[in-house]
Design an enzyme around this catalytic site. Sequence first.
Site, PDB file in Angstrom:
ATOM      1  N   TRP A 140      51.906  30.207 -52.459  1.00 26.08           N
ATOM      2  CA  TRP A 140      53.231  30.304 -51.854  1.00 26.08           C
ATOM      3  C   TRP A 140      53.717  31.751 -51.729  1.00 26.08           C
ATOM      4  CZ3 TRP A 140      57.491  26.623 -54.290  1.00 26.08           C
ATOM      5  CH2 TRP A 140      58.664  26.712 -53.556  1.00 26.08           C
ATOM      6  N   PRO A 141      53.798  32.509 -52.854  1.00 20.89           N
ATOM      7  CA  PRO A 141      54.311  33.883 -52.705  1.00 20.89           C
ATOM      8  C   PRO A 141      53.438  34.766 -51.809  1.00 20.89           C
ATOM      9  CG  PRO A 141      53.682  33.447 -54.995  1.00 20.89           C
ATOM     10  CD  PRO A 141      53.547  32.155 -54.262  1.00 20.89           C
ATOM     11  N   LEU A 142      52.131  34.557 -51.837  1.00 15.82           N
ATOM     12  CA  LEU A 142      51.245  35.385 -51.000  1.00 15.82           C
ATOM     13  C   LEU A 142      51.586  35.239 -49.518  1.00 15.82           C
ATOM     14  CD1 LEU A 142      48.668  37.018 -50.276  1.00 15.82           C
ATOM     15  CD2 LEU A 142      47.356  34.942 -50.642  1.00 15.82           C
ATOM     16  N   TYR A 143      51.853  33.999 -49.097  1.00 15.58           N
ATOM     17  CA  TYR A 143      52.127  33.774 -47.677  1.00 15.58           C
ATOM     18  C   TYR A 143      53.567  34.107 -47.300  1.00 15.58           C
ATOM     19  CZ  TYR A 143      47.498  31.900 -47.067  1.00 15.58           C
ATOM     20  OH  TYR A 143      46.131  31.785 -46.996  1.00 15.58           O
ATOM     21  N   ASP A 178      42.822  37.924 -51.320  1.00 14.31           N
ATOM     22  CA  ASP A 178      41.623  37.398 -51.979  1.00 14.31           C
ATOM     23  C   ASP A 178      40.837  38.499 -52.681  1.00 14.31           C
ATOM     24  OD1 ASP A 178      42.374  35.156 -50.622  1.00 14.31           O
ATOM     25  OD2 ASP A 178      40.599  35.040 -49.350  1.00 14.31           O
ATOM     26  N   ASP A 187      46.442  25.890 -50.470  1.00 10.58           N
ATOM     27  CA  ASP A 187      46.460  27.137 -49.703  1.00 10.58           C
ATOM     28  C   ASP A 187      47.628  27.141 -48.720  1.00 10.58           C
ATOM     29  OD1 ASP A 187      45.529  29.615 -48.786  1.00 10.58           O
ATOM     30  OD2 ASP A 187      43.440  28.977 -48.901  1.00 10.58           O
TER      31      ASP A 187
HETATM   32  C1  GAL Z   1      42.126  31.820 -48.463  1.00 13.37           C
HETATM   33  C2  GAL Z   1      42.378  31.748 -49.929  1.00 13.37           C
HETATM   34  C3  GAL Z   1      41.043  31.877 -50.596  1.00 13.37           C
HETATM   35  C4  GAL Z   1      40.088  30.788 -50.117  1.00 13.37           C
HETATM   36  C5  GAL Z   1      40.035  30.730 -48.592  1.00 13.37           C
HETATM   37  C6  GAL Z   1      39.254  29.502 -48.122  1.00 13.37           C
HETATM   38  O1  GAL Z   1      43.308  31.860 -47.789  1.00 13.37           O
HETATM   39  O2  GAL Z   1      43.274  32.732 -50.337  1.00 13.37           O
HETATM   40  O3  GAL Z   1      41.199  31.869 -51.981  1.00 13.37           O
HETATM   41  O4  GAL Z   1      40.505  29.579 -50.645  1.00 13.37           O
HETATM   42  O5  GAL Z   1      41.321  30.728 -48.038  1.00 13.37           O
HETATM   43  O6  GAL Z   1      39.229  29.341 -46.745  1.00 13.37           O
END
Ligand code: GAL
Length: 380
Positions: free
Chosen positions: A164-167, A191, A130
Site C-alpha cells: 500500500w505505502p509503496l504505491y 523491489d 500487490d
Molecule cells: C512487484 C512486487 C514484487 C513482485 C512483482 C511480481 O510489484 O513489488 O515484489 O511481487 O511485483 O510481479
Amino acid sequence: PWRTCQKRGCHVLRSLSWSRRLPVPSEQLFMEMAEVMATEGWRDAGYEFVCIDDCWMAPTRDRQGRLQADPKRVPSGIRRVAQVHSKGLKLGIYSDVGNKTCAGFPGSYNHYDLDAQTFSSWGVDLLKFDGCNSDTLELLAEGYRHMSLALNKTGRSIVYSCEWPLYLRPMQQPNYTEIKQYCNHWRNFHDVYDSWSSIKTILGWTALHQDTIVKIAGPGGWNDPDMLVIGNFGLSWDQAVTQMAMWAVMAAPLFMSNDLRHISPDAKWLLQNKEVIAINQDPLGKQGYQITKDMNFELWERPLSGQAYAVAVLNQQEIGGPRNFTFSLTLLGNGLACNPACSVRQVLPASRDWGFYSWVSSLSVEVNPTGTVLLKVVAP
Ligand code: GAL
C-alpha cells in the site's frame, strides 16, 4: 490489531521464469523447497512459510469466478501445495488489489471476498497483496482495507502483507497509523535485487525516512524492506553480512528469495544464525535507526528487551581495505545503554565476547568495505 502477528521467517519463491539460471516456479519446485526447509534446519531456525509469488494463476477465473492455479505449473492445485502443513510449514500466496497482477495475471479487484474465501478454503496462511493496476489511489486504499476485512471474515489466521505505502508514495504521504490497522507488514520502497547497489539504496531510503517509519513498527505491523537475497550471486560475503545484520536492526520480516537446494555453507550459516534471528525477532518489537553517519561509517542501534541494544557499524566506503571506527558508548541509548557499564558481544561477522566496558569508554571496531559489524550491548 486485526490479526495477531506471526512474524517469523518466510521462504519466498519469486516468479523468475524469464531467467535461465533460476528454476521456473512449479508445484514440484515448491514441494522440493518445503522438503529442504523441513530437513535442513530452516524451519527450526524460524523460516516457516513457503510463499508463492506472482504468476501462479491461470489466465482466467473458473465458471464460479474463482481464481484457479495454472494447470501446467500447479497441476494438483494450491490445496495440494498447502500440504506443506504436514511438514510443519505454512503457505503464502500472492494476489493484487487491482484488475491484474504486475505480471498481467487476474487480480482481485471486485473479487476481494471471494478470493479471501478461496485462499482460506485452500489452507493459505499468508497473502502478499500487490498494488499494480489500480485505477485511482482511492480504489487502491479501499481495496487494501476491503481485503483485510475479507481475510478476517474467513476466520482463518492469515498474515496480510501489503504494498500500500509503496504505491501511494509518489503521490500521497501514507497514513501509517491506518495502514497498520489493516496490514501486518508493508513494503515502502522498490523491489530488492540481488546486488549491493539495491541493498545500499534500500538502507539509504530507510535512514532518510526513519523519522516517519520507525515509530510505527511494532508487534502486529512491520516495515518490510523486501526479501533477503543472501545465497544467490550478487552479494559478496561482507555485503551478505550487511544485509542480514541490517535486516535484523530494521526489525524486517525475514523472507528469503534464493534456491535452498543449492546454497553455500556460509550463506546457510548466516541465514540460520540464531543470535541474529533473535535480534530480528526481539519481543520488544522496536525497529532500529541510524544514530550518526561519519566518514562513510554508519552507526545504527536497535533497542532490545532486557536493557540491551543491537549496534551495527556499517562501512560504506567501497574502496580500500578494512577501516577502524571509534565511538563513545555514550552515543548509545541516549547515553543510557552502558550506564554504568555494559557487556559487549560481537554477533557478526563472527561471534565473540568483547568483555565489559564502563559508560565513558570508547569502542574501536574494524569493518571491511561494504561490511557490517553487529554487536549486542547489554547493561548488567
Ligand atoms: C512487484 C512486487 C514484487 C513482485 C512483482 C511480481 O510489484 O513489488 O515484489 O511481487 O511485483 O510481479
